[in-house]
Design a protein around this motif. Sequence first.
Motif, mmCIF file in Angstrom:
data_model
loop_
_atom_site.group_PDB
_atom_site.id
_atom_site.type_symbol
_atom_site.label_atom_id
_atom_site.label_comp_id
_atom_site.label_asym_id
_atom_site.label_seq_id
_atom_site.Cartn_x
_atom_site.Cartn_y
_atom_site.Cartn_z
ATOM 1 N N UNK A 9 0.940 -1.275 -0.036
ATOM 2 C CA UNK A 9 -0.185 0.200 -0.023
ATOM 3 C C UNK A 9 0.868 1.237 0.128
ATOM 4 N N UNK A 10 0.280 2.381 -0.509
ATOM 5 C CA UNK A 10 0.924 3.667 -0.430
ATOM 6 C C UNK A 10 1.198 4.130 0.921
ATOM 7 N N UNK A 11 2.098 4.947 1.183
ATOM 8 C CA UNK A 11 2.511 5.535 2.420
ATOM 9 C C UNK A 11 1.994 6.942 2.461
ATOM 10 N N UNK A 12 1.757 7.665 3.786
ATOM 11 C CA UNK A 12 1.289 8.673 3.783
ATOM 12 C C UNK A 12 2.312 9.676 4.814
ATOM 13 N N UNK A 13 3.129 10.524 4.305
ATOM 14 C CA UNK A 13 4.385 10.954 5.123
ATOM 15 C C UNK A 13 3.937 12.738 5.385
ATOM 16 N N UNK A 14 4.017 13.227 6.565
ATOM 17 C CA UNK A 14 3.369 14.636 6.881
ATOM 18 C C UNK A 14 5.007 15.118 6.892
ATOM 19 N N UNK A 15 5.447 16.212 6.027
ATOM 20 C CA UNK A 15 6.624 16.873 5.946
ATOM 21 C C UNK A 15 6.323 18.182 6.482
ATOM 22 N N UNK A 16 7.325 18.493 7.463
ATOM 23 C CA UNK A 16 7.456 19.763 8.164
ATOM 24 C C UNK A 16 8.745 20.256 8.133
ATOM 25 N N UNK A 17 8.852 21.840 7.993
ATOM 26 C CA UNK A 17 10.137 22.419 8.016
ATOM 27 C C UNK A 17 10.199 23.357 8.976
ATOM 28 N N UNK A 18 11.063 23.282 10.038
ATOM 29 C CA UNK A 18 11.432 24.083 10.961
ATOM 30 C C UNK A 18 10.148 24.262 11.832
ATOM 31 N N UNK A 19 9.287 23.342 11.937
ATOM 32 C CA UNK A 19 7.990 23.132 12.762
ATOM 33 C C UNK A 19 6.853 23.632 12.051
ATOM 34 N N UNK A 20 6.923 23.997 10.754
ATOM 35 C CA UNK A 20 5.802 24.501 9.875
ATOM 36 C C UNK A 20 5.550 23.153 8.766
ATOM 37 N N UNK A 21 4.296 22.819 8.710
ATOM 38 C CA UNK A 21 3.778 22.087 7.832
ATOM 39 C C UNK A 21 4.034 22.543 6.351
ATOM 40 N N UNK A 22 4.621 21.462 5.461
ATOM 41 C CA UNK A 22 4.943 22.077 4.072
ATOM 42 C C UNK A 22 3.907 21.161 3.208
ATOM 43 N N UNK A 23 3.840 19.900 3.224
ATOM 44 C CA UNK A 23 3.106 19.170 2.718
ATOM 45 C C UNK A 23 2.752 17.678 3.262
ATOM 46 N N UNK A 24 1.762 16.945 2.593
ATOM 47 C CA UNK A 24 1.603 15.600 2.950
ATOM 48 C C UNK A 24 1.817 14.716 1.719
ATOM 49 N N UNK A 25 2.827 13.739 1.913
ATOM 50 C CA UNK A 25 3.070 13.141 0.571
ATOM 51 C C UNK A 25 2.538 11.676 0.668
ATOM 52 N N UNK A 26 1.822 11.365 -0.285
ATOM 53 C CA UNK A 26 1.361 9.903 -0.445
ATOM 54 C C UNK A 26 1.623 9.558 -1.757
ATOM 55 N N UNK A 27 2.453 8.320 -1.460
ATOM 56 C CA UNK A 27 3.106 7.763 -2.714
ATOM 57 C C UNK A 27 3.877 6.515 -2.115
ATOM 58 N N UNK A 28 4.976 6.282 -2.594
ATOM 59 C CA UNK A 28 5.906 5.248 -2.366
ATOM 60 C C UNK A 28 7.033 5.626 -1.405
ATOM 61 N N UNK A 29 7.019 6.792 -1.199
ATOM 62 C CA UNK A 29 8.019 7.486 -0.188
ATOM 63 C C UNK A 29 8.525 8.689 -0.451
ATOM 64 N N UNK A 30 9.641 9.140 0.294
ATOM 65 C CA UNK A 30 10.738 10.100 -0.025
ATOM 66 C C UNK A 30 12.084 9.840 0.101
#
Length: 120
Positions: A9-30
């Motif tokens: 199944x796809x994974x979902x990864x929340x990405x934050x930079x210096x404590x601020x939300x950037x994006x949520x990546x749904x796919x095979x990964x980062x």
Amino acid sequence: TVDRGSSPFLTNIAVCCNGKFVTSAQGDGLIIATPTGSTAYSLAAGGSMVHPDVPGILLTPICTQSLSFRPIIFPDSVTLKLEIPVEFPNTASVSFDGKHPLTLKKGWSVTVSNSKWPIP
């Protein structure tokens, strides 16, 4: 690399930079890389080619399910946090240079930052 591991199944990864939300990546990964480390893997996944003298952290999605999420080059002064959301039903995997994968459970995260003591 933070990816779906052995899960089909796809994974979902929340990405934050210096404590601020950037994006949520749904796919095979980062892929997380530097200009001199893991760049071939990042480039093969559509990431940018970066000169070794450019201080930065590369974040490249692997087969993302979003047309708007493209590779990002962050300055090397930032701290990135990659988190598996608690509401996501699956686990993910983290590995370093493709070795010794570890399972990331819901709510777990990986923090990425530049070393205070870089190797010359």
